[in-house]
Scaffold this motif. Structure first.
Motif, short mmCIF file in Angstrom:
data_model
loop_
_atom_site.label_atom_id
_atom_site.label_comp_id
_atom_site.label_asym_id
_atom_site.label_seq_id
_atom_site.Cartn_x
_atom_site.Cartn_y
_atom_site.Cartn_z
N ILE A 202 0.83 -1.21 0.00
CA ILE A 202 0.00 0.00 0.00
C ILE A 202 0.87 1.25 0.00
N ALA A 203 2.00 1.22 0.72
CA ALA A 203 2.90 2.37 0.73
C ALA A 203 3.40 2.68 -0.67
N GLY A 204 3.67 1.63 -1.45
CA GLY A 204 4.09 1.83 -2.84
C GLY A 204 2.98 2.42 -3.69
N TRP A 205 1.75 1.97 -3.46
CA TRP A 205 0.62 2.51 -4.22
C TRP A 205 0.40 3.98 -3.89
N ILE A 206 0.59 4.35 -2.61
CA ILE A 206 0.33 5.73 -2.18
C ILE A 206 1.23 6.72 -2.92
N THR A 207 2.42 6.28 -3.30
CA THR A 207 3.31 7.17 -4.05
C THR A 207 2.72 7.56 -5.40
#
Length: 235
Positions: free
Chosen positions: A18-23
């Motif tokens: 999810i952290a990668g998607w948030i970028t």
């Protein structure tokens, strides 16, 4: 291979995924979360997707940061997205079962749909009726098979839908808010992967117990069955 790695990473560490998607932005992140929850619920071929842990991780990112007071995901947008994903997924899976269920089972292409799991789902429906649709939402694998088997069994859509909607909303809200309220606890942050594993094990425990009983449970010998025919017929 990239497709397989994507799912392995998602299963291993949904928080990093999810952290990668948030970028990429809030909208794409919500879109990915919708797709994963929808596919786990609505496509009978993907019961292994981590719905519980993904919701928990998403709730974690919806909580205000201790340092900035800002959240990476707006809770007011996240909750409707996961509600819709769960509810629409159930509807999709119900109609897949209703129109194509028998052929899919006979094809043997859904390896996770073992006879034991199908039998357990059918027993839940026989015992609890439409309430099984609500209860099944809280069991991995069973929540994917429940709407599918409901469609096969001939359960009326009007009877299936209220329990499906209620179960989808309660389940998605519960795990999202668990991440929202408890994800910021220092112990949880420091041992996030362990917490995710615990969530998976707790949610899988009833299914594992059922499979263990089915495989290793005591089976009556012919002599025992002949000595107690009434109990045999009751089963």
């Amino acid at each position: 291979m990239a497709f397989v790695n994507f799912f392995l990473q998602l299963l291993k560490d949904p928080r990093s995924a999810i952290a990668g998607w948030i970028t990429m932005g809030v909208a794409p992140t919500l879109g990915f979360i919708f797709i994963i929850i929808f596919v786990e619920t609505g496509v009978v071929f993907f019961p292994f997707l981590p719905g519980d842990s993904l919701l928990f991780a998403a709730g974690f990112f919806a909580a205000p940061s201790a340092s900035t007071g800002q959240s990476a995901l707006p809770l007011v947008a996240l909750l409707p997205v996961v509600w819709c994903a769960a509810v629409i997924g159930d509807q999709c899976n119900y109609f897949i079962g209703h129109f194509f269920g028998r052929r899919i089972i006979q094809s043997g292409k859904v390896k996770a749909m073992t006879p034991e799991r199908v039998a357990k789902t059918e027993k839940m429906i026989e015992k609890w009726g439409a309430l099984a649709v609500f209860l099944g939402r809280f069991f991995p694998f069973i929540r994917t098979f429940m709407p599918f088997i409901s469609g096969i069994s001939g359960m009326r859509w009007a009877r299936f839908t209220p329990f499906s909607v209620l179960g989808g909303i309660v389940w998605s809200t519960l795990f999202t808010l668990m991440g929202y309220f408890f994800g910021g606890i220092p112990f949880v942050q420091d041992h996030f992967e362990v917490v995710i594993v615990i969530i998976l094990l707790v949610s899988l425990l009833p299914t594992l117990i059922g499979l263990f009983k089915a495989k290793f449970g005591h089976k009556k010998t012919p002599a025992e069955a002949a000595a107690n025919p009434d109990a045999e017929s009751a089963e």
